[in-house]
Design an enzyme around this catalytic site. Structure first.
Site, PDB file in Angstrom:
ATOM      1  CD  GLN A   1      81.061  -1.021 123.305  1.00  0.00           C
ATOM      2  OE1 GLN A   1      81.661  -0.562 122.972  1.00  0.00           O
ATOM      3  NE2 GLN A   1      81.218  -2.324 123.685  1.00  0.00           N
TER       4      GLN A   1
ATOM      5  CD  GLN B   1      78.163  -0.851 120.035  1.00  0.00           C
ATOM      6  OE1 GLN B   1      78.834  -0.192 119.284  1.00  0.00           O
ATOM      7  NE2 GLN B   1      78.537  -1.954 120.640  1.00  0.00           N
ATOM      8  CG  ASP B   2      75.827  -1.047 124.183  1.00  0.00           C
ATOM      9  OD1 ASP B   2      75.347  -2.086 123.616  1.00  0.00           O
ATOM     10  OD2 ASP B   2      76.868  -1.629 124.729  1.00  0.00           O
TER      11      ASP B   2
ATOM     12  NE  ARG C   1      75.358  -7.871 118.514  1.00  0.00           N
ATOM     13  CZ  ARG C   1      76.345  -7.705 118.262  1.00  0.00           C
ATOM     14  NH1 ARG C   1      77.145  -8.422 117.238  1.00  0.00           N
ATOM     15  NH2 ARG C   1      76.787  -6.591 118.567  1.00  0.00           N
TER      16      ARG C   1
ATOM     17  CG  ASP D   1      74.184  -5.237 120.367  1.00  0.00           C
ATOM     18  OD1 ASP D   1      73.477  -6.034 119.707  1.00  0.00           O
ATOM     19  OD2 ASP D   1      75.445  -5.578 120.622  1.00  0.00           O
TER      20      ASP D   1
END
Length: 573
Positions: free
Chosen positions: A365, A387-388, A477, A409
């Site tokens: 993250q 990520q993120d 997701r 994500d």
């Protein structure tokens, strides 16, 4: 045939009136009970039915009806007063939850566990923000039903933000026991706020049924009727941006006179963006404009909650760049604290700016931009990370002509957000990872939140392109139980797997999420091979309309006057 249509539409109106009558019954039934003792049983029955109607959409119906029953015992109370009392009860629960959470974490700020200490600090802040928004809801409730229904959309969004902050507080604790203890401490407040959200959703639904039919032109009604409160104009950006903002966004760099100039070479008033933000006057009238000259600004920037109406523009998304490299793994902090650039103030606009987090895929993250400020808008900006990348945390936001890149994500959060004409780039993750473009965090079905990607392009970056068939990439997701994402009128490349979507963990949320696609094109857009979940939908235009910018963001009040080409409805370009 015309007569049948008219009769059917009048019936719809009458149903709406009956539903709205349930609101009034909360008052009238108690008045009857106090003045006619013989009618007690019928009055109680009417009250019970009205409370059932008011709590019909609430997740916790029993506790909702019980609370409404207690509040409606005052025979002189109006529906607005009853609802406001409900909100004020929730405020008391929030204040109690803050005290309980402090007890749970009182011994956790010391020691060597920096991650837990960061979570405690985050939690204190988020609960304060949640309480502030709940108090804001109370202030929006007016003295008559007309005002209450007029503000219902804003109330729903404010409640959604308040609840999001509470859940973010709990999510910050990795230790299972501490997470469970914090969840217990906040349980009454989360349930009460969820019930308030359910009630205002019912009120808004009743009001919409009453106003959705124009009795003067019944024969013209149909799927093309104007949506309640949403005018589709030719330009269509959220009109929360004023005519003055339109001029600023249309203007060239040389013709805009900023309030502050940031330049690394010393040619401006400030060398850092933070210094410019910190000196914004608290009561500045209108927009405060900050011009960030070309350069790479390696700093962690925060636009705080009490700093509103900021417009920040640069020399281009590839020239005026804010960068950082904080991450969960490397820095042992919460996701919030990894953000290179954070916006908590309302009505923030950015144009021609780049935002990066260079921590890399190995550090998990690592947020480039986090925004929880309501009515945020970004034009011709770029967000790069892994990520993120982009944390659309809470509130309402609009992204136009932007580029977002990442891996896992990389667009996530629980805001109501529309991406229009944006380029979505899947980067190459680590070999044991997959790509998921979105992970939405809706925790209550009454939250009017979700991620909408309209007329966007989904592509692979240069590093992923040669191995795009080996490394799986998906549209999204479900991060939370009621995750909601809609992809429409977009070009989807073959980087996206035929299944389109992927589970989070087993069958979690697969019966409660809402994923939908409409009118997409490209080799990755075929829906025949999509997941077979009952909660995935290939929708038609009538259904897709509710996810266009106008109705979804209530954006007739803030997008339309920006002056940048756009559309409140479907793609007109």
């Amino acid at each position: 045939m015309a007569k049948k249509v008219i009769v059917g539409l009048v019936a719809t109106v009458l149903i709406g009136v009956v539903c709205a009558g349930a609101i009034i019954a909360l008052v009238t039934s108690t008045k009857k009970a106090s003045s006619h003792s013989d009618d007690n049983s019928s009055s109680l029955s009417a009250t019970s039915k009205s409370m059932t109607a008011m709590c019909s959409t609430a997740l916790h119906k029993d506790s909702c009806e019980s609370t409404m029953s207690e509040l409606s015992t005052n025979s002189s109370a109006t529906p607005e007063e009853i609802f406001k009392s409900f909100v004020n009860l929730a405020i008391k629960e929030f204040e109690s939850a803050i005290q309980k959470s402090a007890e749970v974490t009182k011994d956790k700020l010391s020691g060597n566990d920096s991650r837990t200490a960061a979570a405690v600090s985050d939690c204190k802040k988020f609960l304060g923000d949640a309480l502030e928004d709940m108090k804001g809801v109370s202030s929006l409730v007016g003295t008559d039903m007309k005002n209450l229904t007029a503000e219902s959309d804003n109330i729903v969004h404010m409640l959604s933000s308040s609840m999001t902050y509470m859940y973010t507080c709990v999510d910050g604790f990795e230790d299972p026991k501490l997470n469970a203890d914090m969840n217990d401490a906040l349980n009454n407040a989360t349930e009460m706020s969820s019930n308030v959200l359910g009630v205002i959703t019912s009120i808004a639904s009743f009001a919409e049924k009453l106003q959705s039919v124009d009795l003067g032109s019944l024969t013209s009604q149909g799927t093309n009727r104007k949506l309640l409160g949403y005018d589709m104009d030719k330009q269509g950006y959220p009109s929360w941006l004023s005519a003055g903002d339109r001029k600023l966004l249309q203007a060239t760099t040389n013709s805009v006179k900023p309030n502050a100039v940031v330049a690394k070479d010393g040619s401006g008033q400030y060398k850092t963006i933070n210094d410019a933000v910190k000196t914004i006057p608290k009561n500045h009238p209108g927009r405060y404009v900050i011009y960030v000259k070309a350069g790479i600004y390696d700093e962690i920037v925060m636009v705080p909650k009490d700093t509103n109406n900021v417009l920040m523009y640069g020399d281009g998304a590839d020239k005026s760049i804010v960068t950082g490299d904080k991450s969960n793994v490397k820095d042992k902090v919460t996701t919030r604290l990894t953000a290179t650039f954070s916006v908590e103030g309302a009505n923030f606009i950015a144009k021609d700016m780049g935002f990066r987090n260079t921590a890399g895929a190995v550090n998990h993250q690592a947020v480039a931009l986090r925004i929880s400020g309501d009515f945020g808008a970004f034009f011709k900006c770029r967000f790069d990370g892994f990520q993120d990348t982009l944390y659309t945390h809470a509130g309402r936001q609009f992204f136009r002509d932007c580029t977002v890149s990442g891996t896992i994500d990389f667009i996530f959060g629980n805001s109501a957000v529309v991406f229009q004409n944006c380029v979505i780039i899947c980067n190459r993750p680590m070999d044991n990872q997959l790509n998921t473009v979105t992970a939405h965090g809706r925790t209550d079905p009454n939250m009017k939140t979700g991620i909408v990607l309209q007329n966007c392009q989904f592509v692979a970056d240069k590093a992923l392109e040669p191995v795009r068939t080996k490394i799986a990439s998906y549209l999204g997701r479900p991060w939370k139980l009621y995750s909601r994402t809609v992809v429409m009128e977009s070009s989807i490349g073959d980087v996206i797997r035929p299944e389109g979507w992927v589970a989070w963990d087993g069958d979690f949320a697969l019966k409660t999420l809402y994923y939908a696609e409409y009118a997409n094109t490209g080799p990755g857009a075929a829906t025949a091979g999509r997941v077979k979940w009952p909660t995935f939908h290939v929708i038609n235009k009538a259904v897709a309309t509710q996810f266009t910018t106008g109705p979804f963001l209530n954006s007739n009040n803030w997008i339309a006057s920006t002056g940048v080409a756009n559309y409140l409805g479907f793609n007109k370009s």
